[in-house]
Design an enzyme around this catalytic site. Structure first.
Site, PDB file in Angstrom:
ATOM      1  N   GLY A 140       0.697  -1.345   0.002  1.00 33.03           N
ATOM      2  CA  GLY A 140       0.121   0.108  -0.086  1.00 33.03           C
ATOM      3  C   GLY A 140       0.899   1.138  -0.020  1.00 33.03           C
ATOM      4  N   ASP A 141       2.352   0.886   0.060  1.00 38.19           N
ATOM      5  CA  ASP A 141       2.982   2.268   0.045  1.00 38.19           C
ATOM      6  C   ASP A 141       4.082   1.841  -0.891  1.00 38.19           C
ATOM      7  OD1 ASP A 141       4.230   4.747   0.525  1.00 38.19           O
ATOM      8  OD2 ASP A 141       3.189   4.757   2.448  1.00 38.19           O
ATOM      9  N   ASP A 142       5.472   2.573  -0.862  1.00 41.11           N
ATOM     10  CA  ASP A 142       6.671   2.419  -1.619  1.00 41.11           C
ATOM     11  C   ASP A 142       7.155   0.960  -1.328  1.00 41.11           C
ATOM     12  OD1 ASP A 142       6.733   5.008  -2.428  1.00 41.11           O
ATOM     13  OD2 ASP A 142       7.795   5.600  -0.494  1.00 41.11           O
TER      14      ASP A 142
END
Ligand code: NAG
Ligand code: NAG
Ligand code: NAG
Ligand code: NAG
Ligand code: NAG
Length: 508
Positions: free
Chosen positions: A267-269
């Site tokens: 959900g992020d990098d």
């Protein structure tokens, strides 16, 4: 450019290698002396690869562990590590904690030195859902506060400080943070402290994380901080693509890092290289450097494949990324910084990147406004220079080829793009947006903005990529053998620890 640290690191590596040979010899002798039963009658030897093998093995079940998915094993993990830490000293031979098949619910526990945590293929370590089991620890000095909240933070599920020679590995066993509880409390602003991570080591040297599946972290997955000689290899990291801040692997003020053959959906990098936040990171002054990321596969619809920043106040330099594949991401290798961060991002080299479906192929941001507090120094202007991308193929670009926004009065310099194709929606009138950037390019389609239209200094129209080998690529792995802790009467073994292993019947 990256040659000098090699001089420092190779004696260390040589020492590690010779220690390992000694350990192998020692454990072979022990096995020869004590195991009178023929090899075939044992429950079986298993092999794994790690920088160092261990002389002692114990099973979590020996310490009262119950793998039923509901009993808390926090005390079992803590007492196992505590007991095995007796082998972590000089000449102790090191120890391995074996996590058998089963579901092992636990709160946070710390590791020790010369230690391997080994997960059976059907072992699942589950993060406790009882928040009172998660201790509150100090914020990182280079952040001055927790990332989510002012003040302290929850401990990470698997932690450790000031360690040497640690491996976390297994036959692709699983660590499941069961993060949904934390995500929903985070979204509804019900947490007093910053969420914990799945694995975090501080001030450590030689940490090897391999052959594992990490699921549903409360926040970041793997967070080495103030550490060197870190390898993350063959790790699968999965989190829902809209879970908050579930970054994959975040080296933070770390040197000599190798991340390879990882598959990350988050959900992020997928990877974020960091080095502290504004005035706290500047004061701590510890860069992230000599980092290689290769053969990464990433799915990250709302973030970058590899982010540099946004916390980079100790500096980031000498990052090499190659053979990167992403399906559905927001951008490729992204730089995020802001006035107040200070320091630099320099000597970043990317080659052979294939991106399918993304907003921007290239994205750099000089005004990433998130500060730890209002005490940041407005004259601390970061320097971004020497950023190269070569052999990039992007298809399904749905916003623009690039959005490059440097800092007014401090342009991002020395950007080089070569052999790049971005296939974007024909209706996009402005495939490139560039402000406060300077650089060169060759064979880029569609044609880049004017600021990048000069030819690369290299006559062949290529961007630089270092030709030296990083010391972390010279870290050799050993084939380690261990006896799977066996059933009563199933094998030999006469040392105290081996006797204890015989009481483990959960492996029959
Ligand atoms: C783990 O180590 C950290 C840092 O040394 C410490 O603050 C924390 O209390 C330890 N956690 C446990 C469970 O022992
Ligand atoms: C770990 O190392 C850091 C940095 O050298 C030091 O400040 C800290 O006191 C050490 N912590 C422990 C528990 O030894
Ligand atoms: C990783 O786990 C797989 C699946 O159990 C196993 O076959 C393989 O040997 C392991 N690889 C290493 C390098 O330990
Ligand atoms: C490890 O398990 C994950 C999740 O089940 C799987 O996707 C991956 O292919 C496995 N990796 C290896 C090396 O077996
Ligand atoms: C350009 O990049 C593509 C894709 O990575 C590669 O196949 C090709 O060999 C490169 N061309 C040159 C001239 O290096």
């Amino acid at each position: 450019m990256a040659a000098s640290p090699m001089l420092n690191a190779s004696p260390l590596l040589q020492l590690l290698r010779s220690v390992c040979v000694l350990l192998l010899a020692a454990s072979a002798t022990v096995a020869g002396r004590h195991h009178s039963a023929p090899a075939a009658s044992r429950n079986g030897q298993s092999m794994y690869l790690a920088p160092n093998c261990r002389a002692h093995t114990a099973s979590l079940a020996d310490f009262g562990g119950v793998g039923d998915g509901t009993t808390s094993n926090t005390a079992a993990f803590r007492s196992a590590v505590d007991h095995l830490s007796q082998y972590s000293g000089e000449g102790g031979g090191g120890a391995m904690l074996y996590v058998p098949a089963g579901k092992w619910l636990t709160g946070p526990f710390n590791l020790t030195s010369h230690f391997t945590l080994f997960l059976h293929s059907d072992a699942v370590i589950l993060g406790s859902q009882d928040i009172s089991e998660w201790p509150i620890i100090d914020p990182l000095p280079s952040y001055g506060r927790g990332r989510d909240k002012i003040g302290g933070r929850y401990a990470s599920l698997i932690g450790g400080s000031n360690l040497t020679d640690v491996a976390i590995t297994g036959n692709n066993g699983t660590i499941d943070g069961q993060g949904a509880l934390w995500w929903s409390k985070f979204h509804s602003n019900k947490l007093k402290y910053t969420r914990g991570y799945l694995i975090e080591v501080l001030w450590s040297d030689t940490v090897f994380i391999s052959n594992l599946t990490l699921l549903n972290s409360p926040a970041w997955n793997i967070h080495p901080v103030y550490s060197s000689n870190i390898v993350v290899q063959g790790v699968t990291i999965l989190a829902p693509t809209h879970s908050p801040n579930t970054d994959g692997i975040n080296p933070d003020s770390c040197s000599h890092v190798r991340i390879e053959d990882c598959y990350i959906v988050s959900g992020d990098d997928c990877v974020a290289i960091k080095s502290g936040w504004d005035e706290y990171g500047i004061a701590y002054g510890m860069p992230s450097q000599h980092i290689v990321v290769r053969r990464l596969t990433c799915v990250s619809p709302t973030s970058a494949v590899i982010a540099l920043g946004s916390e980079m106040s100790g500096g980031i330099r000498d990052v090499r990324a190659e053979d990167i594949a992403a399906v559905n991401s927001e951008s490729g290798v992204r730089i995020k910084t802001a006035v107040g961060r200070g320091a630099y991002v320099r000597d970043v080299f990317v080659r052979r990147m294939t991106l399918q479906t993304m907003k921007w192929v290239f994205w750099m941001t000089g005004n990433y406004k998130s500060h730890p507090d209002d005490k940041f120094d407005p004259s601390a202007v970061p320097v971004v220079e020497g950023i190269s991308y070569q052999d990039v193929v992007a298809t399904g670009v749905y916003k623009a080829a690039a959005r490059l926004e440097g800092i007014q009065g401090a342009p991002f310099r020395g950007i080089c793009l070569a052999n790049v194709t971005a296939e974007l929606d024909k209706s996009r009138k402005y495939p490139w947006t560039c402000t406060d950037v300077e650089g060169v390019s060759a064979n880029v389609t569609p044609a880049p903005c004017e600021a990048l239209q000069g030819a690369p200094h290299d006559g062949d129209g290529a961007c630089p990529f270092p030709t030296d080998t990083l010391p972390i690529d010279q870290l050799t792995l050993q084939q380690c053998a261990y006896d799977v802790p066996s059933s009563p009467g199933g094998g030999g073994g006469s040392t105290y620890k081996q006797q204890q292993l015989l009481t483990d019947s959960s492996l029959i």
